[in-house]
Scaffold this motif. Structure first.
Motif, PDB file in Angstrom:
ATOM      1  N   ALA A  79      25.054   4.521  10.792  1.00  0.00           N
ATOM      2  CA  ALA A  79      25.738   5.114   9.644  1.00  0.00           C
ATOM      3  C   ALA A  79      24.867   6.180   9.007  1.00  0.00           C
ATOM      4  CB  ALA A  79      26.067   4.030   8.634  1.00  0.00           C
ATOM      5  N   PHE A  80      25.487   7.261   8.611  1.00  0.00           N
ATOM      6  CA  PHE A  80      24.776   8.392   8.055  1.00  0.00           C
ATOM      7  C   PHE A  80      24.207   8.041   6.674  1.00  0.00           C
ATOM      8  CE2 PHE A  80      23.703  12.564   7.046  1.00  0.00           C
ATOM      9  CZ  PHE A  80      24.191  12.858   5.790  1.00  0.00           C
ATOM     10  N   ALA A  81      22.970   8.402   6.445  1.00  0.00           N
ATOM     11  CA  ALA A  81      22.330   8.106   5.155  1.00  0.00           C
ATOM     12  C   ALA A  81      22.409   9.320   4.260  1.00  0.00           C
ATOM     13  CB  ALA A  81      20.874   7.722   5.368  1.00  0.00           C
ATOM     14  N   THR A  82      23.028   9.180   3.076  1.00  0.00           N
ATOM     15  CA  THR A  82      23.171  10.322   2.182  1.00  0.00           C
ATOM     16  C   THR A  82      21.928  10.543   1.343  1.00  0.00           C
ATOM     17  OG1 THR A  82      24.393   8.746   0.864  1.00  0.00           O
ATOM     18  CG2 THR A  82      25.667  10.456   1.909  1.00  0.00           C
ATOM     19  N   MET A  83      21.103   9.501   1.230  1.00  0.00           N
ATOM     20  CA  MET A  83      19.877   9.657   0.448  1.00  0.00           C
ATOM     21  C   MET A  83      18.768   8.970   1.218  1.00  0.00           C
ATOM     22  SD  MET A  83      19.289   8.305  -3.416  1.00  0.00           S
ATOM     23  CE  MET A  83      17.708   8.206  -4.196  1.00  0.00           C
ATOM     24  N   GLU A  84      17.699   9.675   1.501  1.00  0.00           N
ATOM     25  CA  GLU A  84      16.600   9.106   2.277  1.00  0.00           C
ATOM     26  C   GLU A  84      15.313   9.262   1.508  1.00  0.00           C
ATOM     27  OE1 GLU A  84      18.115  10.013   6.820  1.00  0.00           O
ATOM     28  OE2 GLU A  84      16.684  11.350   5.873  1.00  0.00           O
ATOM     29  N   ILE A  85      14.521   8.186   1.531  1.00  0.00           N
ATOM     30  CA  ILE A  85      13.220   8.248   0.866  1.00  0.00           C
ATOM     31  C   ILE A  85      12.144   8.120   1.930  1.00  0.00           C
ATOM     32  CG2 ILE A  85      11.695   7.063  -0.756  1.00  0.00           C
ATOM     33  CD1 ILE A  85      14.067   6.219  -2.328  1.00  0.00           C
ATOM     34  N   VAL A  86      11.169   9.000   1.878  1.00  0.00           N
ATOM     35  CA  VAL A  86      10.025   8.909   2.784  1.00  0.00           C
ATOM     36  C   VAL A  86       8.859   8.366   1.973  1.00  0.00           C
ATOM     37  CG1 VAL A  86       8.424  10.184   4.231  1.00  0.00           C
ATOM     38  CG2 VAL A  86      10.823  10.834   4.175  1.00  0.00           C
ATOM     39  N   GLY A  87       8.203   7.310   2.526  1.00  0.00           N
ATOM     40  CA  GLY A  87       7.131   6.653   1.791  1.00  0.00           C
ATOM     41  C   GLY A  87       5.795   6.816   2.483  1.00  0.00           C
ATOM     42  N   ASP A  88       4.757   6.304   1.791  1.00  0.00           N
ATOM     43  CA  ASP A  88       3.394   6.480   2.269  1.00  0.00           C
ATOM     44  C   ASP A  88       2.625   5.231   1.901  1.00  0.00           C
ATOM     45  OD1 ASP A  88       0.742   8.678   1.005  1.00  0.00           O
ATOM     46  OD2 ASP A  88       0.809   7.332   2.720  1.00  0.00           O
ATOM     47  N   ILE A  89       1.933   4.621   2.893  1.00  0.00           N
ATOM     48  CA  ILE A  89       1.100   3.474   2.513  1.00  0.00           C
ATOM     49  C   ILE A  89      -0.354   3.718   2.850  1.00  0.00           C
ATOM     50  CG2 ILE A  89       2.911   1.734   2.515  1.00  0.00           C
ATOM     51  CD1 ILE A  89       1.878   0.808   5.236  1.00  0.00           C
ATOM     52  N   ASN A  90      -0.731   4.987   2.946  1.00  0.00           N
ATOM     53  CA  ASN A  90      -2.106   5.320   3.281  1.00  0.00           C
ATOM     54  C   ASN A  90      -2.903   5.529   2.006  1.00  0.00           C
ATOM     55  OD1 ASN A  90      -4.414   6.048   4.548  1.00  0.00           O
ATOM     56  ND2 ASN A  90      -3.648   7.972   5.407  1.00  0.00           N
ATOM     57  N   GLY A  91      -3.505   4.444   1.534  1.00  0.00           N
ATOM     58  CA  GLY A  91      -4.290   4.581   0.311  1.00  0.00           C
ATOM     59  C   GLY A  91      -4.692   3.213  -0.200  1.00  0.00           C
ATOM     60  N   ASP A  92      -5.677   3.192  -1.097  1.00  0.00           N
ATOM     61  CA  ASP A  92      -6.117   1.921  -1.670  1.00  0.00           C
ATOM     62  C   ASP A  92      -5.004   1.333  -2.515  1.00  0.00           C
ATOM     63  OD1 ASP A  92      -9.463   3.148  -2.318  1.00  0.00           O
ATOM     64  OD2 ASP A  92      -8.610   2.135  -0.576  1.00  0.00           O
ATOM     65  N   GLY A  93      -4.749   0.038  -2.304  1.00  0.00           N
ATOM     66  CA  GLY A  93      -3.720  -0.616  -3.106  1.00  0.00           C
ATOM     67  C   GLY A  93      -2.350  -0.569  -2.474  1.00  0.00           C
ATOM     68  N   LEU A  94      -2.187   0.261  -1.411  1.00  0.00           N
ATOM     69  CA  LEU A  94      -0.874   0.369  -0.769  1.00  0.00           C
ATOM     70  C   LEU A  94      -0.821  -0.513   0.467  1.00  0.00           C
ATOM     71  CD1 LEU A  94      -0.434   4.228  -1.019  1.00  0.00           C
ATOM     72  CD2 LEU A  94       0.651   2.515  -2.450  1.00  0.00           C
ATOM     73  N   GLY A  95       0.387  -0.859   0.875  1.00  0.00           N
ATOM     74  CA  GLY A  95       0.559  -1.729   2.033  1.00  0.00           C
ATOM     75  C   GLY A  95       1.045  -3.085   1.565  1.00  0.00           C
ATOM     76  N   LEU A  96       0.800  -4.105   2.378  1.00  0.00           N
ATOM     77  CA  LEU A  96       1.263  -5.438   2.022  1.00  0.00           C
ATOM     78  C   LEU A  96       0.609  -5.881   0.727  1.00  0.00           C
ATOM     79  CD1 LEU A  96       1.404  -7.636   5.241  1.00  0.00           C
ATOM     80  CD2 LEU A  96       3.050  -6.045   4.342  1.00  0.00           C
ATOM     81  N   LEU A  97       1.379  -6.559  -0.149  1.00  0.00           N
ATOM     82  CA  LEU A  97       0.826  -7.043  -1.419  1.00  0.00           C
ATOM     83  C   LEU A  97      -0.286  -8.049  -1.166  1.00  0.00           C
ATOM     84  CD1 LEU A  97       3.901  -7.663  -3.749  1.00  0.00           C
ATOM     85  CD2 LEU A  97       2.500  -5.639  -3.522  1.00  0.00           C
ATOM     86  N   SER A  98      -0.135  -8.826  -0.081  1.00  0.00           N
ATOM     87  CA  SER A  98      -1.126  -9.874   0.203  1.00  0.00           C
ATOM     88  C   SER A  98      -2.484  -9.300   0.574  1.00  0.00           C
ATOM     89  CB  SER A  98      -0.617 -10.781   1.322  1.00  0.00           C
ATOM     90  OG  SER A  98      -0.182  -9.986   2.403  1.00  0.00           O
ATOM     91  N   TRP A  99      -2.535  -8.026   0.998  1.00  0.00           N
ATOM     92  CA  TRP A  99      -3.836  -7.437   1.352  1.00  0.00           C
ATOM     93  C   TRP A  99      -4.691  -7.225   0.113  1.00  0.00           C
ATOM     94  CZ3 TRP A  99      -1.949  -2.769   4.790  1.00  0.00           C
ATOM     95  CH2 TRP A  99      -1.462  -3.261   5.998  1.00  0.00           C
ATOM     96  N   TRP A 100      -4.080  -6.967  -1.042  1.00  0.00           N
ATOM     97  CA  TRP A 100      -4.849  -6.534  -2.212  1.00  0.00           C
ATOM     98  C   TRP A 100      -4.894  -7.554  -3.330  1.00  0.00           C
ATOM     99  CZ3 TRP A 100      -7.430  -2.234  -1.076  1.00  0.00           C
ATOM    100  CH2 TRP A 100      -6.901  -1.399  -0.066  1.00  0.00           C
ATOM    101  N   SER A 101      -4.270  -8.723  -3.142  1.00  0.00           N
ATOM    102  CA  SER A 101      -4.250  -9.685  -4.258  1.00  0.00           C
ATOM    103  C   SER A 101      -5.515 -10.526  -4.266  1.00  0.00           C
ATOM    104  CB  SER A 101      -3.034 -10.588  -4.158  1.00  0.00           C
ATOM    105  OG  SER A 101      -3.047 -11.217  -2.911  1.00  0.00           O
TER     106      SER A 101
END
Lengths: 188, 149
Positions: A166-188
């Motif tokens: 299905a065609f997406a009318t709104m797309e978000i591009v994200g970034d997890i390259n940085g301190d604090g980003l990625g899985l929550l369990s990595w930084w808790s």
């Protein structure tokens, strides 16, 4: 994540709704017309915040429904670039990750925006972040914190092949390259 | 259809959560045409926000936090994210605030986190929200079954 958008529209109340208070009828019409729809370059409409002005109620020839000019405010999901959001990892493939907020699923984190160095494990079909000789797997259904890089509203395609997603009318591009980003369990 | 102002104001997650609670989004989705009950999208956003720090916040807490954060020289967007994400560790604060080392040197980040800790209640526990999510899902499944969807 959410903004207020002020709109003005011509709302027609169907004749069978005339027994209801006209504010209620107008709100239902707005609900049917706007909720869960994407307004281009604005965002995804989630809810009606309030009605600011309802004017008119004119009846035009050969149309039994009255027309109201309504000014109202919608609650719109519209993340800004650089905002940090928390979502759930739903899909992993060679191009990157797909993250979903319960109400919005067209969030993609391309492979070049993952923590460095990350490799795609072909056996488990998961991305792995190799951090200091530790293998940090990006497991499915894990909560993931990411930063918004861009919000795109692609134009409607003229033709789509059969069986395309299905065609997406709104797309978000994200970034997890940085301190604090990625899985929550990595930084808790 | 005219968009008068695409961004007439920013909303905290808590304000949206409050609005959806008032609209009855914790109940079943209203599938009837032209009903005044919650729409499917509202229930989904409600379910998402139930697991976010916004679910346990109050208006007074958010106002107190904004007031305390004002002395740290944050932008509106940074204060909004502070309230929405409720950072508990310095790494999360560095993520939200750009140029953090320059603008909040030394102890200032710790003081900011302290202010957040004192003014905003803790985020909801994961177990509780899983139960709630299961309850909402259970109701929605029943609705789907009824509509033959």
């Amino acid at each position: 994540m959410f903004v207020l958008t002020e709109m003005e529209d011509d709302i027609r109340v169907a004749p069978h709704d005339l027994h209801r208070p006209h504010l209620t009828a107008v709100s239902s019409e707005i609900k049917a017309k706007y909720f869960d729809k994407v307004l281009r370059n604005v965002g995804l409409c989630v809810s009606l915040h309030d009605l600011q002005a309802v004017e008119g109620g004119f009846i035009f020839p050969s149309d039994p429904g009255p027309h109201f000019t309504v000014r109202f405010r919608l609650v719109v999901f519209s993340p800004f670039v650089g905002e940090v959001l928390v979502g759930r990892l739903v899909k992993c493939d060679a191009t990157g990750l797909s993250v979903s907020l319960d109400f919005f699923s067209d969030i993609h984190i391309p492979h070049y925006n993952l923590q460095e160095p990350s490799v795609f494990d072909e056996e488990e079909k998961l991305w792995v972040w190799k951090f200091n000789d530790n293998d940090m797997f990006l497991d499915m259904d894990e909560m993931i914190r990411f930063k918004v890089v861009s919000v795109k509203y692609p134009p409607l395609p003229v033709e789509q092949e059969k069986g395309a997603t299905a065609f997406a009318t709104m797309e978000i591009v994200g970034d997890i390259n940085g301190d604090g980003l990625g899985l929550l369990s990595w930084w808790s | 259809m005219k968009v008068l102002q695409p961004c007439a104001g920013l909303l905290t997650n808590h304000e949206v959560f409050q609005l959806l609670t008032d609209r009855g989004a914790m109940g079943a989705v209203d599938v009837s045409q032209g009903g005044m009950g919650p729409a499917a999208i509202e229930c989904q956003v409600y379910r998402y926000l139930c697991a976010a720090p916004a679910a346990t916040q109050t208006r007074a807490a958010v106002a107190a936090c904004t007031e305390r954060a004002a002395s740290f020289g944050l932008t509106r967007a940074e204060t909004l994210q502070l309230v929405n994400l409720r950072p508990s560790q310095p790494v999360e604060a560095h993520l939200i605030i750009s140029d953090c080392e320059m603008r909040l040197p030394g102890d200032r980040v710790e003081q900011l986190l302290q202010a957040v800790e004192e003014t905003l209640p803790a985020a909801p526990e994961v177990e509780g929200t899983e139960e709630e999510a299961a309850a909402v899902e259970g109701v929605e499944f029943w609705q789907m079954f009824l509509c033959g969807a």
